[in-house]
Enzyme design. Structure first.
Site, PDB file in Angstrom:
ATOM      1  N   LYS A  16       6.561   4.106  -9.230  1.00 36.49           N
ATOM      2  CA  LYS A  16       5.694   2.949  -9.378  1.00 36.49           C
ATOM      3  C   LYS A  16       4.596   3.328 -10.364  1.00 36.49           C
ATOM      4  O   LYS A  16       4.357   4.509 -10.595  1.00 36.49           O
ATOM      5  CB  LYS A  16       5.146   2.487  -8.034  1.00 36.49           C
ATOM      6  CG  LYS A  16       4.472   3.552  -7.175  1.00 36.49           C
ATOM      7  CD  LYS A  16       4.253   2.981  -5.779  1.00 36.49           C
ATOM      8  CE  LYS A  16       3.516   3.969  -4.868  1.00 36.49           C
ATOM      9  NZ  LYS A  16       4.433   4.948  -4.244  1.00 36.49           N
ATOM     10  N   ASP A  60      -2.963   9.226  -7.489  1.00 37.29           N
ATOM     11  CA  ASP A  60      -2.031   9.693  -8.529  1.00 37.29           C
ATOM     12  C   ASP A  60      -1.646   8.568  -9.493  1.00 37.29           C
ATOM     13  O   ASP A  60      -0.716   8.721 -10.289  1.00 37.29           O
ATOM     14  CB  ASP A  60      -0.788  10.322  -7.907  1.00 37.29           C
ATOM     15  CG  ASP A  60      -0.047   9.383  -6.969  1.00 37.29           C
ATOM     16  OD1 ASP A  60      -0.661   8.450  -6.427  1.00 37.29           O
ATOM     17  OD2 ASP A  60       1.166   9.592  -6.783  1.00 37.29           O
ATOM     18  N   SER A 104      -1.341  11.586  -3.280  1.00 36.82           N
ATOM     19  CA  SER A 104      -1.465  10.173  -3.602  1.00 36.82           C
ATOM     20  C   SER A 104      -2.749   9.538  -3.065  1.00 36.82           C
ATOM     21  O   SER A 104      -3.838   9.964  -3.426  1.00 36.82           O
ATOM     22  CB  SER A 104      -0.233   9.444  -3.090  1.00 36.82           C
ATOM     23  OG  SER A 104      -0.282   8.114  -3.469  1.00 36.82           O
ATOM     24  N   HIS A 105      -2.602   8.570  -2.174  1.00 38.66           N
ATOM     25  CA  HIS A 105      -3.751   7.814  -1.696  1.00 38.66           C
ATOM     26  C   HIS A 105      -4.521   8.547  -0.604  1.00 38.66           C
ATOM     27  O   HIS A 105      -5.543   8.043  -0.144  1.00 38.66           O
ATOM     28  CB  HIS A 105      -3.268   6.461  -1.161  1.00 38.66           C
ATOM     29  CG  HIS A 105      -2.267   6.619  -0.061  1.00 38.66           C
ATOM     30  ND1 HIS A 105      -0.989   7.063  -0.293  1.00 38.66           N
ATOM     31  CD2 HIS A 105      -2.360   6.444   1.279  1.00 38.66           C
ATOM     32  CE1 HIS A 105      -0.337   7.125   0.858  1.00 38.66           C
ATOM     33  NE2 HIS A 105      -1.143   6.763   1.829  1.00 38.66           N
ATOM     34  N   ASP A 154      -4.678   4.354  -7.519  1.00 36.75           N
ATOM     35  CA  ASP A 154      -4.883   5.315  -6.428  1.00 36.75           C
ATOM     36  C   ASP A 154      -4.965   6.753  -6.947  1.00 36.75           C
ATOM     37  O   ASP A 154      -5.062   6.988  -8.149  1.00 36.75           O
ATOM     38  CB  ASP A 154      -3.771   5.172  -5.372  1.00 36.75           C
ATOM     39  CG  ASP A 154      -2.433   5.714  -5.848  1.00 36.75           C
ATOM     40  OD1 ASP A 154      -2.182   5.683  -7.066  1.00 36.75           O
ATOM     41  OD2 ASP A 154      -1.635   6.170  -5.006  1.00 36.75           O
ATOM     42  N   ASP A 156      -0.175   5.744  -9.268  1.00 34.56           N
ATOM     43  CA  ASP A 156       1.072   4.968  -9.227  1.00 34.56           C
ATOM     44  C   ASP A 156       0.884   3.624  -8.510  1.00 34.56           C
ATOM     45  O   ASP A 156       1.718   2.746  -8.627  1.00 34.56           O
ATOM     46  CB  ASP A 156       2.239   5.779  -8.629  1.00 34.56           C
ATOM     47  CG  ASP A 156       1.972   6.270  -7.223  1.00 34.56           C
ATOM     48  OD1 ASP A 156       0.834   6.122  -6.722  1.00 34.56           O
ATOM     49  OD2 ASP A 156       2.918   6.836  -6.620  1.00 34.56           O
ATOM     50  N   ARG A 157      -0.218   3.485  -7.766  1.00 33.85           N
ATOM     51  CA  ARG A 157      -0.467   2.198  -7.111  1.00 33.85           C
ATOM     52  C   ARG A 157      -1.449   1.361  -7.920  1.00 33.85           C
ATOM     53  O   ARG A 157      -2.229   1.914  -8.697  1.00 33.85           O
ATOM     54  CB  ARG A 157      -1.076   2.409  -5.739  1.00 33.85           C
ATOM     55  CG  ARG A 157      -0.178   3.117  -4.778  1.00 33.85           C
ATOM     56  CD  ARG A 157      -0.798   3.077  -3.404  1.00 33.85           C
ATOM     57  NE  ARG A 157       0.025   3.834  -2.486  1.00 33.85           N
ATOM     58  CZ  ARG A 157      -0.044   3.723  -1.172  1.00 33.85           C
ATOM     59  NH1 ARG A 157      -0.912   2.896  -0.628  1.00 33.85           N
ATOM     60  NH2 ARG A 157       0.750   4.436  -0.393  1.00 33.85           N
TER      61      ARG A 157
HETATM   62  C1  VG1 Z   1       3.220   4.682   2.127  1.00 35.27           C
HETATM   63  C2  VG1 Z   1       3.590   3.258   1.750  1.00 35.27           C
HETATM   64  C3  VG1 Z   1       4.870   3.246   0.953  1.00 35.27           C
HETATM   65  C4  VG1 Z   1       4.707   4.150  -0.272  1.00 35.27           C
HETATM   66  C5  VG1 Z   1       4.283   5.536   0.168  1.00 35.27           C
HETATM   67  C6  VG1 Z   1       3.989   6.448  -1.009  1.00 35.27           C
HETATM   68  O1  VG1 Z   1       4.226   5.237   2.932  1.00 35.27           O
HETATM   69  O2  VG1 Z   1       3.713   2.461   2.897  1.00 35.27           O
HETATM   70  O3  VG1 Z   1       5.173   1.933   0.577  1.00 35.27           O
HETATM   71  O4  VG1 Z   1       5.912   4.238  -0.983  1.00 35.27           O
HETATM   72  O5  VG1 Z   1       3.096   5.458   0.954  1.00 35.27           O
HETATM   73  O6  VG1 Z   1       2.997   5.894  -1.816  1.00 35.27           O
HETATM   74  P1  VG1 Z   1       4.117   5.321   4.535  1.00 35.27           P
HETATM   75  O7  VG1 Z   1       5.335   6.068   4.987  1.00 35.27           O
HETATM   76  O8  VG1 Z   1       2.826   6.011   4.829  1.00 35.27           O
HETATM   77  O9  VG1 Z   1       4.081   3.916   5.019  1.00 35.27           O
HETATM   78  V1  VG1 Z   1       1.995   6.918  -2.680  1.00 35.27           V
HETATM   79  O10 VG1 Z   1       1.154   6.017  -3.756  1.00 35.27           O
HETATM   80  O11 VG1 Z   1       1.057   7.527  -1.350  1.00 35.27           O
HETATM   81  O12 VG1 Z   1       2.980   8.107  -3.250  1.00 35.27           O
HETATM   82 CO    CO Z   2       0.184   7.069  -5.090  1.00 31.82          CO
END
Ligand code: VG1
Ligand code: CO
Length: 543
Positions: free
Chosen positions: A376, A279, A113-114, A277, A281-282
């Site tokens: 998302k 992937d 993801s991010h 982001d 989804d953000r």
């Molecule tokens: C973070 C965010 C959370 C989100 C998760 C996955 O998690 O705070 O809101 O659902 O990333 O997003 P954490 O445990 O690091 O706070 V993604 O777009 O990285 O799949």
């Molecule tokens: Co993501």
């Protein structure tokens, strides 16, 4: 024999985080590390004969290697068919859409993801179930348990699949279908939004800058916004997914999407800016000279959903993660619909969406989505905003200001303290938890505390209970400070401190957020001793 059974030793560090298993590429590249996780997953799932699996990822380094391995292991598991995105590419919301459209039994998302990518960056893997959403905790826990005890993996020794060529191939009796990465997703978007109105908006000169951050959102945004909706060529920038995201940190917030913010605050700024982001989804939405907070974004979408064809009948309800601001609650109340508060992570929205208790959901971390998939969805949120601008004739800024005028402003910020030694972070959280029962009814540094607890959630659909989802301290005026440790990082621990204060007074809506939240920042320090315990004077990132 084409299917081989290979001896292996189990790994013990494959505990899933907020969103699947995330580790450094160097960890994933260890012999049988990926195989161990996939075998654990396949061992936990029922027999796969006759079933279809979806596989795709965000294109980061190691994506292609991982796809080939998973295809070989899926053949050994006995799947009838695997659908894989062309080039191994599928955004996270696209995996969800494909699972649902094809009636697949589940899917494997390859993404961190991010998190940054590249040989020194991160990689990740996550299983989504037949509703298209992340597997619930009972499944991820079962996979983790199995990952610690398995001693063999089963894998085909078939040749690599040509991932760039659309069409079908057989791999040990399993059909591998390389599908267009965008088509199913684009089809779904057409059913939700008023594409004609959006086309007219672009034709009238509306200018958008969409920054795909060299990540997987690019092909989707280009095909739909430029290809189909008439946004001028060049509206989507950084549109080619790169294995290391071109060195960018594909986390769309004003800090990491600095270039986009620069454009949106320049004299010739476009009407709207957006970013997605790694992937896709953000999403981040930016008006001209105006940053939209994710919590406000969810509230605005909820308030105006009826203007969008896919939601014209209104919403069953909304849901937000616990640390997300209460702006959505206020809108839900005025609409007369329920608002659910869930732990952080999209997997907690799945049951509510399946049971039709909610239609929209969102998180403060730039995640927004609806019942159209079970993830998302970054581009979906951007299309929703453009559709609202087209249907209302209002600017992004005007839509947010209207929300503030009607409901007051939920001033909000998240402070992240990254790469803290894990033992220090654990000490900090343990100290906070130990002090909770003594706080309600006391006044700390001028803040009158009404409630202090460790958030626990009972799923209203299946009754499953999730404990220890974050420490929250709520003041008598509704202001909040929330503390939790990130479950997506790969280096030490990250402490997230979430700050929210409701400001009904319109004359103070433009006050700088960090200034408005200063009393809560001080309270957080007094309660958690962040500086002393982490040795950090300032957060690493403030969004
Ligand atoms: C973070 C965010 C959370 C989100 C998760 C996955 O998690 O705070 O809101 O659902 O990333 O997003 P954490 O445990 O690091 O706070 V993604 O777009 O990285 O799949
Ligand atoms: Co993501």
């Amino acid at each position: 024999m084409p299917i081989q059974t290979l001896p292996t030793s189990p790994f013990h560090d494959q505990r899933p985080g907020t969103s699947g298993l995330r580790k450094k590429v160097t960890v994933f590249a260890q012999k049988h590390y990926l195989e161990n996780f996939v075998q654990a997953l396949f061992d936990v799932l029922p027999d796969a004969s006759g079933l279809t699996l979806v596989v795709g990822g965000d294109g980061r380094y190691y994506n292609r290697v991982a796809v080939q391995t998973i295809l070989r292991m899926a053949a050994a598991k006995g799947y009838a068919r695997v659908l894989v995105g062309q080039g191994g590419i599928l955004s996270t919301p696209a995996v969800s859409a494909v699972i649902r459209a094809y009636g697949a039994s589940g899917g494997i998302v390859l993404s961190a993801s991010h998190n940054p990518g590249g040989p020194d960056g991160d990689f990740g893997i996550k299983y989504n179930i037949g509703n298209g959403g992340p597997a619930p905790e009972k499944v991820t826990e079962a996979i983790f348990a199995r990952s610690k005890e398995l001693h063999e993996i089963r894998i085909s020794d078939g040749a690599d699949i040509a991932l760039d060529v659309l069409g079908d191939t057989l791999l040990d009796g399993m059909q591998v279908s390389v599908i267009d990465s965008v088509a199913t997703y684009a089809e779904l978007m057409r059913t939700l939004f008023d594409f004609d109105a959006i086309r007219k908006l672009f034709a009238s000169g509306f200018r958008l800058r969409y920054d795909a951050m060299n990540a997987v959102g690019g092909p989707y945004a280009k095909a739909i916004l430029e290809g189909e909706l008439g946004a001028p060529a060049g509206s989507v920038v950084n549109a080619v997914p790169l294995e290391d995201f071109g060195g960018l940190h594909p986390d769309p917030n004003p800090v990491n999407a600095e270039d986009l913010i620069g454009h949106m605050f320049a004299p010739d700024a476009p009407d709207m800016g957006a970013a997605s982001d790694g992937d896709a989804d953000r999403n981040m939405v930016v008006g001209r000279n105006f940053v939209v907070s994710p919590s406000d974004s969810l509230a605005v979408l909820a308030a105006h959903a009826k203007l969008v064809p896919g939601y014209a009948k209104g919403l069953a309800g909304v849901a937000r993660s616990m640390p997300t601001s209460t702006a959505a609650d206020r809108v839900a109340k005025s609409l007369g619909i329920p608002c659910f508060e869930t732990p952080t992570g999209w997997k907690f929205f799945g049951n509510l969406l399946d049971a039709d208790k909610v239609t929209l959901c969102g998180e403060e971390s730039y995640g927004t989505g609806s019942n159209h998939v079970r993830e998302k969805d970054g581009l979906w949120a951007v299309l929703f905003w453009i559709n609202l601008v087209a249907a209302s004739g209002k600017t992004v800024e005007a839509l947010v200001r209207e929300l503030w005028t009607e409901h007051g402003r939920c001033v909000y910020s998240r402070h992240d303290y990254e790469a803290i030694p894990t033992d220090k972070a654990d000490t900090l959280m343990a100290g906070l938890r130990a002090s909770l029962s003594s706080l309600p009814g006391t006044t700390v540094g001028g803040c009158a505390i009404a409630l202090a607890d460790d958030f626990a959630y009972t799923d209203p659909v299946d009754g499953s209970v999730s404990q220890k989802q974050g420490v929250r301290v709520i003041l008598t005026d509704g202001s909040r400070v929330v503390f939790r440790l990130s479950g997506t990082g790969t280096e030490g621990a990250t402490l997230r401190v979430y700050l929210e204060r409701h400001e009904p007074d319109a004359s103070r809506h433009d006050m700088e957020a960090q200034t408005a939240l200063k009393p809560l920042v001080d309270l957080a320090e007094t309660l958690a001793h962040i500086r002393a315990l982490t040795g950090m004077e300032q957060p690493s990132v403030m969004t």
